[in-house]
Design an enzyme around this catalytic site. Structure first.
Site, PDB file in Angstrom:
ATOM      1  N   LYS A  77       1.505   3.980   7.416  1.00 59.61           N
ATOM      2  CA  LYS A  77       0.691   4.828   6.546  1.00 59.61           C
ATOM      3  C   LYS A  77       1.133   6.287   6.680  1.00 59.61           C
ATOM      4  CE  LYS A  77      -2.327   1.864   4.837  1.00 59.61           C
ATOM      5  NZ  LYS A  77      -1.519   0.701   5.184  1.00 59.61           N
ATOM      6  N   SER A 120       0.804  -1.221   0.000  1.00 61.32           N
ATOM      7  CA  SER A 120       0.000   0.000   0.000  1.00 61.32           C
ATOM      8  C   SER A 120       0.837   1.270   0.000  1.00 61.32           C
ATOM      9  CB  SER A 120      -0.959   0.024   1.204  1.00 61.32           C
ATOM     10  OG  SER A 120      -0.268   0.356   2.384  1.00 61.32           O
TER      11      SER A 120
END
Length: 239
Positions: A197, A159
Site C-alpha cells: 500500500k 488495489s
C-alpha cells in the site's frame, strides 16, 4: 509554448515521479490542478503528448513518461536514484527491461544482473498471510536495485492498479523499516498480515492507502504497522 495549466500538470507529474517512481492518478492530477473533472486532465495530457513533452506507455494503465521539461525549468530531467521503479515487461516468459531515461552505460555494466529471492505473495487488496520464506529466485538488472538488500514478492489483488501495479506482477522491494509519506511499501499489520500500500500519516496514526477507489484507506495505530520495505521495481510477464 505551454499554457499555465499544461505546465503545472507537466511539473506535477515530473515531481511525483521523482518522489514515488510512478505517475499520479487522474484524480490526484485533478485535485492538484483544482479542476472540476478528469476530462480536463485528459485534454491537458493529450496536449502535452502532441507537443512532445510526455508519452503514454502502451499496455500499462495510466502510465506516463516525461520526455522533456520547459526550457525555463532548470532541474535535470534525469531520474533520482533511490526510489525510482523500473519495469520489466516481456512476452512469452522472456522479460525485457523498460527503464526510465538514464545516461548510457558501458555494455559490461548494462548486461549485469543480480539474483533476488522471491519471498511469496503480497496482497494488493485485503491483507493476506505474512510474507513467506524464500520460494525461488529471479534475476533482475543490477541497475534496477541500487544499494541495500532486496527481495521480490508476487502481487495478489487489484488495489494498486492506479499506481500501475496489477494482479500477477512481481514487485522488487528494498529492505527498509521506515518510509516517507507517499512511498509504496510492504507493511506488516499486527505481525501477521502483509500488504502492499501507499504509506501515509494521519496525525499519530498510520494510513495504508490503496490506489483503487474501490478500496478504503485503512487506519492503524503506529504500534500495529511495521514497514518491511519500499517498492523500487516491477516485473510483468505476458503469456
Amino acid at each position: 509554448m505551454l499554457t499555465r495549466k499544461q505546465q503545472e500538470l507537466l511539473l506535477f507529474i515530473h515531481e511525483r515521479m521523482k518522489e514515488s517512481g510512478v505517475p499520479p492518478s487522474f484524480d490526484e492530477m485533478k485535485d492538484a490542478l483544482d479542476l472540476a473533472s478528469k476530462s480536463g486532465i485528459h485534454r491537458l495530457i493529450t496536449a502535452l503528448e502532441e507537443r512532445g513533452f510526455i508519452r503514454r506507455l502502451p499496455n500499462r494503465a495510466r502510465a506516463l513518461e516525461v520526455i522533456k521539461l520547459p526550457e525555463a525549468y532548470s532541474p535535470s530531467l534525469q531520474p533520482r536514484r533511490g526510489f525510482s521503479p523500473s519495469v520489466i515487461e516481456g512476452s512469452l516468459g522472456k522479460p525485457q527491461l523498460v527503464p526510465p531515461p538514464a545516461p548510457a552505460k558501458p555494455a559490461s555494466e548494462e548486461n549485469s544482473s543480480v539474483s533476488v529471492p522471491v519471498m511469496g505473495r503480497i496482497a494488493a487488496g485485503v491483507p493476506i498471510s505474512a510474507i513467506q520464506n524464500n520460494t525461488h529466485d529471479i534475476t533482475v538488472p543490477a541497475d534496477m536495485l541500487g544499494s541495500g538488500e532486496h527481495y521480490a514478492l508476487e502481487v495478489k489483488g487489484d488495489s494498486m492498479i492506479d499506481a500501475g501495479i496489477f494482479d500477477g506482477d512481481t514487485v522488487i522491494i528494498r529492505n527498509a523499516t521506515t518510509a516517507n509519506p507517499g512511498d509504496i511499501v510492504v507493511a506488516l499489520v499486527d505481525d501477521e498480515e502483509a500488504t502492499l500500500k501507499r504509506f501515509r500519516r494521519k496525525g499519530a496514526s498510520i494510513a495504508l492507502e490503496a490506489a483503487n477507489p474501490a478500496y478504503e484507506t485503512r487506519i492503524f495505530g503506529p504500534d500495529r504497522v511495521k514497514v518491511q520495505g519500499k517498492l523500487v521495481g516491477l516485473i510483468r510477464r505476458y503469456h
